[in-house]
Design an enzyme around this catalytic site. Structure first.
Site, PDB file in Angstrom:
ATOM      1  N   GLU A   1       0.744  -1.270   0.061  1.00 48.08           N
ATOM      2  CA  GLU A   1       0.124  -0.043   0.033  1.00 48.08           C
ATOM      3  C   GLU A   1       0.770   1.289   0.131  1.00 48.08           C
ATOM      4  O   GLU A   1       2.294   1.291   0.548  1.00 48.08           O
ATOM      5  CB  GLU A   1      -0.916   0.066   1.325  1.00 48.08           C
ATOM      6  CG  GLU A   1      -1.765  -1.328   1.337  1.00 48.08           C
ATOM      7  CD  GLU A   1      -2.555  -1.338   2.826  1.00 48.08           C
ATOM      8  OE1 GLU A   1      -3.371  -2.258   2.817  1.00 48.08           O
ATOM      9  OE2 GLU A   1      -2.208  -0.508   3.690  1.00 48.08           O
TER      10      GLU A   1
ATOM     11  N   LYS B   1       2.702   4.606   1.405  1.00 45.22           N
ATOM     12  CA  LYS B   1       3.104   4.966   2.259  1.00 45.22           C
ATOM     13  C   LYS B   1       2.560   6.670   2.428  1.00 45.22           C
ATOM     14  O   LYS B   1       3.420   7.422   1.678  1.00 45.22           O
ATOM     15  CB  LYS B   1       4.287   4.869   2.876  1.00 45.22           C
ATOM     16  CG  LYS B   1       4.655   5.307   4.504  1.00 45.22           C
ATOM     17  CD  LYS B   1       6.002   4.854   5.000  1.00 45.22           C
ATOM     18  CE  LYS B   1       6.222   5.266   6.515  1.00 45.22           C
ATOM     19  NZ  LYS B   1       5.464   6.940   6.656  1.00 45.22           N
TER      20      LYS B   1
ATOM     21  N   ARG C   1      -1.896  10.052  10.918  1.00 45.24           N
ATOM     22  CA  ARG C   1      -2.687   8.913  11.423  1.00 45.24           C
ATOM     23  C   ARG C   1      -3.994   9.489  12.077  1.00 45.24           C
ATOM     24  O   ARG C   1      -4.105  10.083  12.989  1.00 45.24           O
ATOM     25  CB  ARG C   1      -2.047   7.527  12.165  1.00 45.24           C
ATOM     26  CG  ARG C   1      -1.024   6.941  11.612  1.00 45.24           C
ATOM     27  CD  ARG C   1      -1.455   5.783  10.629  1.00 45.24           C
ATOM     28  NE  ARG C   1      -1.905   4.539  11.579  1.00 45.24           N
ATOM     29  CZ  ARG C   1      -1.314   3.741  12.122  1.00 45.24           C
ATOM     30  NH1 ARG C   1      -0.060   3.694  11.876  1.00 45.24           N
ATOM     31  NH2 ARG C   1      -1.886   2.546  12.634  1.00 45.24           N
TER      32      ARG C   1
ATOM     33  N   ARG D   1      -2.968  10.172  16.135  1.00 46.99           N
ATOM     34  CA  ARG D   1      -1.966   9.033  16.394  1.00 46.99           C
ATOM     35  C   ARG D   1      -1.738   9.010  18.072  1.00 46.99           C
ATOM     36  O   ARG D   1      -1.391   7.801  18.754  1.00 46.99           O
ATOM     37  CB  ARG D   1      -0.669   9.253  15.716  1.00 46.99           C
ATOM     38  CG  ARG D   1       0.468   8.122  15.892  1.00 46.99           C
ATOM     39  CD  ARG D   1       1.701   8.480  15.151  1.00 46.99           C
ATOM     40  NE  ARG D   1       2.533   7.165  15.361  1.00 46.99           N
ATOM     41  CZ  ARG D   1       3.150   6.749  14.498  1.00 46.99           C
ATOM     42  NH1 ARG D   1       3.050   7.024  13.186  1.00 46.99           N
ATOM     43  NH2 ARG D   1       3.930   5.780  14.654  1.00 46.99           N
TER      44      ARG D   1
ATOM     45  N   GLU E   1      -5.016   7.375   7.374  1.00 40.99           N
ATOM     46  CA  GLU E   1      -4.234   8.458   7.424  1.00 40.99           C
ATOM     47  C   GLU E   1      -4.537   9.691   6.523  1.00 40.99           C
ATOM     48  O   GLU E   1      -5.364   9.398   5.440  1.00 40.99           O
ATOM     49  CB  GLU E   1      -2.832   8.137   6.991  1.00 40.99           C
ATOM     50  CG  GLU E   1      -1.645   9.110   7.186  1.00 40.99           C
ATOM     51  CD  GLU E   1      -0.505   8.443   7.509  1.00 40.99           C
ATOM     52  OE1 GLU E   1       0.618   9.290   7.159  1.00 40.99           O
ATOM     53  OE2 GLU E   1      -0.330   7.243   7.598  1.00 40.99           O
TER      54      GLU E   1
ATOM     55  N   ARG F   1       5.486  -2.271  17.538  1.00 40.46           N
ATOM     56  CA  ARG F   1       6.062  -2.154  16.115  1.00 40.46           C
ATOM     57  C   ARG F   1       6.959  -3.515  15.947  1.00 40.46           C
ATOM     58  O   ARG F   1       7.806  -3.884  16.425  1.00 40.46           O
ATOM     59  CB  ARG F   1       7.256  -1.224  16.422  1.00 40.46           C
ATOM     60  CG  ARG F   1       7.922  -0.615  15.023  1.00 40.46           C
ATOM     61  CD  ARG F   1       9.041   0.197  15.601  1.00 40.46           C
ATOM     62  NE  ARG F   1       8.563   1.397  15.956  1.00 40.46           N
ATOM     63  CZ  ARG F   1       8.110   2.496  15.499  1.00 40.46           C
ATOM     64  NH1 ARG F   1       7.920   2.591  14.068  1.00 40.46           N
ATOM     65  NH2 ARG F   1       7.578   3.524  16.097  1.00 40.46           N
TER      66      ARG F   1
ATOM     67  N   LYS G   1       7.954  -0.665   6.356  1.00 41.54           N
ATOM     68  CA  LYS G   1       7.769   0.470   5.501  1.00 41.54           C
ATOM     69  C   LYS G   1       9.051   0.678   4.560  1.00 41.54           C
ATOM     70  O   LYS G   1      10.184   0.428   4.962  1.00 41.54           O
ATOM     71  CB  LYS G   1       7.767   1.864   6.100  1.00 41.54           C
ATOM     72  CG  LYS G   1       8.919   2.037   7.426  1.00 41.54           C
ATOM     73  CD  LYS G   1       8.371   3.036   8.555  1.00 41.54           C
ATOM     74  CE  LYS G   1       9.355   2.988   9.630  1.00 41.54           C
ATOM     75  NZ  LYS G   1       9.066   4.341  10.659  1.00 41.54           N
TER      76      LYS G   1
END
Length: 550
Positions: free
Chosen positions: A244, A246, A251, A266, A295, A405, A411
Site C-alpha cells: 500500500e 505510505k 494517522r 496518533r 491516514e 512495532r 515501511k
C-alpha cells in the site's frame, strides 16, 4: 494503601537497576491492593494518572508547581526555581524543601493513595477563569500534607515523569507474576483495553476476565506500528504480500456507533472538532458501526502537500471553516478494527481487508497483492511518482497488534536514515536567534527511561525555531546558564549520516551530522526509538560497512 507506602515502593525501585528486580517489587505490591487502589497504583508506578486512551490532562505546568512548592516550603518561588535549575530534579528539590520545613513546624495528615488520585482528577476537571487558582490551592494542600519522601514522588507524578524506570513491559510482567496469569493474555488485554490499570483488575479476577476483553467504540486503541525493512526480505519470508502507499500525513482512528462519530490522532487525542470535513466524508462512506484506521493527507492541485500542512489542521482549534476552504483533506482508510459489535484485531489482515472493502464505500486505500518483486517495486515507484513517501508492505495473515512495532508491517522509503527522538533539553541561540532555543538535546528510550543520544542544531528555519520555542517554553523544568531542561513532551524526526560509538552521551552512541527533519507532535514520547533498536541499526551499519570494504 497510604501514599507513603507507595512512595517507599518507588524509592526501592529507584535504587534498582535490574528489570527482573523491578518486576519482583511491583508484583509483590499488587495482590494486597483493593479493587479501587489497584488501577491507581499501576498507573502511578509508570508516572501516569489517566488511562492511555483517556483525553484527560492534568493541566499543571512547572510554574504552577513551583509556586505551590514555594508557598508550602515558606520560600520565594525564585528560590525554588534557582534550586531546581541547579539540581535538574524537581522531586529531589521538593523533598529537600519539605525536609527543612518539617524540622521547624510542619505537620500533615496521612495521604491515601486513592485520595491523591481523586484530588488530581478534580484538578484536571477544573476550567474557567478561576481554574488556575483552584488548581494551585489543591496542589498546595496536597504538598502541605506530604512528607518529604511523598513530596518527591507526588511532584513527579504531577509532571507525569516519575523517573524510576518502570515501563509498560515491566508492569505487564509484574501483573502476570502477581496474579499467576498467562503473560500473553495480559498483553492481549492491554492491546484491546489500552489501560494497564483495568488489565490489573481483570487479572486479579482471573484469566477468564482477561480473555473476555472487548474493543469499545470511543475508547481508542493504540495504533499498530511499522519498522524499516526490504522488499526482497519480505517476499522471501512470506511469498505473497500486500503493498500500500505510505502517505505523508497524519494517522487517525475513526469511531462511529449509534449515530455518534469521533476521530482520534496518533496520540489518541480527540481531534473531532478540528476535522469536521474529514468526519463527514467517513460518516457518509459507511452505514455501519466501525473503528477504522487510516491516514489523512492534504491535497492541493491534485498532489499531496507536506506533512506539516496536515498537522496544522489537527492542531487547529479556531477558524475551522476558513481552514476547510484553504486545504482539502482526504482520508485514506487501510484497516478496520471493529465492525457492528465484532472485534476484528485477531483475524488475519487479508480477512480484515475484505470486511473493510465491503462496509466502506469510499476512501479505502489502494492495495496491490503479489509475490512478484517487480510488481511490488513498480508499486513503490508509482507511490514516489505520485508524491507519497514510499510503500507499506503487510503480512496478509497477521493480526492487528495495537501499539506494537513488528515485522508484520514494513515501511519502504528512499534511503534516508532518520530517528524519532524525544526533546529533553536545549541551549539558547545566538545573534538573531538569541530569543529562541538554538540547539536541542534529544533522547531515545531504554526500559522506561529517556537516554540522551545527540544534539541537533541544523535543519531548522527561523519559523520552525519560533514554532518549537512556543511549544517548549512552558515545559522548562530547569535552567543552567545557556542550557535548559524540558519536561519531555515533544518528538523530533532527526536525520543522520551514521551512528557512532561515543562516551559523550548516556546512550553510548552519537549521531554523525544530525539534522532536524520535522516536528512529530503527532507522536508521543512512548513511540520514540529504543536503545535496543539503535544498537540493531549500528550492527546493520557495521555489517554493511564490512561488506563494502571487503
Amino acid at each position: 494503601m497510604l501514599f507513603s507506602e507507595f512512595s517507599r515502593y518507588c524509592e526501592e525501585i529507584e535504587g534498582i537497576s535490574g528489570r527482573l528486580d523491578m518486576i519482583d517489587v511491583v508484583s509483590r505490591a499488587l495482590p494486597a491492593l483493593s479493587p479501587e487502589e489497584l488501577p491507581v497504583f499501576v498507573r502511578f508506578i509508570m508516572g501516569r494518572i489517566f488511562p492511555d486512551w483517556s483525553p484527560q490532562k492534568l493541566g499543571i505546568g512547572p510554574n504552577l508547581l513551583y509556586e505551590a512548592i514555594g508557598y508550602v516550603a515558606g520560600v520565594k518561588k525564585e528560590a525554588v526555581i534557582d534550586r531546581i535549575n541547579r539540581s535538574g530534579d524537581v522531586g529531589r528539590v521538593v523533598e529537600e524543601f519539605l525536609t527543612k520545613k518539617s524540622q521547624v513546624s510542619f505537620s500533615h495528615q496521612d495521604l491515601e493513595l486513592v485520595d491523591v488520585y481523586n484530588k488530581l482528577i478534580a484538578i484536571s476537571a477544573r476550567g474557567g477563569a478561576t481554574s488556575q487558582k483552584e488548581k494551585l490551592r489543591t496542589v498546595k494542600l496536597l504538598l502541605g500534607d506530604a512528607t518529604p519522601l511523598e513530596g518527591r514522588y507526588l511532584s513527579r507524578i504531577m509532571l507525569e515523569e516519575l523517573r524510576i524506570g518502570v515501563g509498560e513491559g515491566t508492569v505487564r510482567e509484574a501483573i502476570a507474576k502477581a496474579f499467576s496469569v498467562d503473560p500473553t493474555l495480559v498483553e492481549h488485554a492491554m492491546q484491546a483495553i489500552n489501560d494497564l490499570g483495568e488489565v490489573a483488575q481483570r487479572a486479579k479476577t482471573g484469566e477468564d476476565a482477561l480473555k473476555d476483553v472487548r474493543i469499545t467504540p470511543f475508547h481508542p486503541l493504540r495504533m499498530m506500528l511499522a519498522q524499516q525493512g526490504a522488499i526482497a526480505d519480505m517476499l522471501q519470508e512470506h511469498g505473497e504480500v500486500a503493498a500500500e502507499y505510505k502517505y505523508d500525513g497524519s494517522r487517525f482512528q475513526f469511531h462511529k456507533a449509534g449515530g455518534k462519530k469521533r476521530m482520534y490522532s496518533r496520540r489518541l487525542e480527540d481531534v473531532t472538532a478540528a476535522l469536521p470535513d474529514v468526519i463527514a466524508l467517513l460518516d457518509g462512506a459507511t452505514t455501519h458501526d466501525v473503528i477504522l484506521d487510516g491516514e489523512v493527507i492534504a491535497i492541493k492541485d491534485g498532489r499531496p502537500m507536506p506533512f506539516q500542512s496536515v498537522l496544522r489542521r489537527f492542531r487547529r482549534r479556531h477558524d475551522i471553516a476558513e481552514a476547510k476552504e484553504a486545504i482539502r483533506m482526504v482520508p485514506n482508510v487501510f484497516d478496520i478494527l471493529y465492525l457492528d459489535g465484532e472485534n476484528l484485531i485477531d483475524i488475519p489482515f487479508s480477512e480484515r481487508r475484505k470486511r473493510l472493502e465491503f462496509v466502506v464505500q469510499e476512501f479505502v486505500a489502494p492495495q496491490v497483492v503479489s509475490g512478484d518483486q517487480a510488481i511490488i517495486e513498480k508499486t513503490y515507484n508509482d507511490a514516489l511518482a505520485a508524491g507519497h513517501e514510499g510503500i507499506m508492505i503487510k503480512v496478509r495473515d497477521s493480526p492487528y497488534t495495537p501499539g506494537q512495532r513488528g515485522k508484520n508491517w514494513i515501511k519502504i522509503k528512499p534511503e534516508v536514515d532518520t530517528l524519532d527522538l524525544a526533546v529533553v533539553g536545549a541551549e539558547w541561540g545566538e545573534g538573531k536567534r538569541a530569543h529562541v532555543f538554538g540547539s536541542f538535546l534529544v533522547a531515545c528510550q531504554d526500559q522506561g527511561k529517556l537516554v540522551p543520544l545527540s544534539r541537533v542544531a541544523t535543519g531548522f528555519s527561523d519559523g520552525q525555531l519560533a514554532e518549537v520555542y512556543e511549544l517548549l517554553k512552558d515545559t522548562v523544568i530547569s535552567r543552567s546558564g545557556k542550557e535548559v531542561q524540558f519536561e519531555p513532551e515533544l518528538v523530533f524526526e532527526v536525520g543522520y549520516a551514521e551512528l557512532q560509538v561515543s562516551p559523550t552521551y548516556a546512550a553510548g552512541f552519537a549521531l554523525r551530522f544530525p539534522r532536524f527533519i520535522r516536528l512529530r507532535d503527532d507522536k508521543d514520547t512512548t513511540e520514540i526509538e529504543t536503545l535496543d533498536s539503535i544498537k540493531e541499526r549500528y550492527s546493520r551499519q557495521s555489517k554493511s560497512a564490512q561488506a563494502y570494504t571487503g
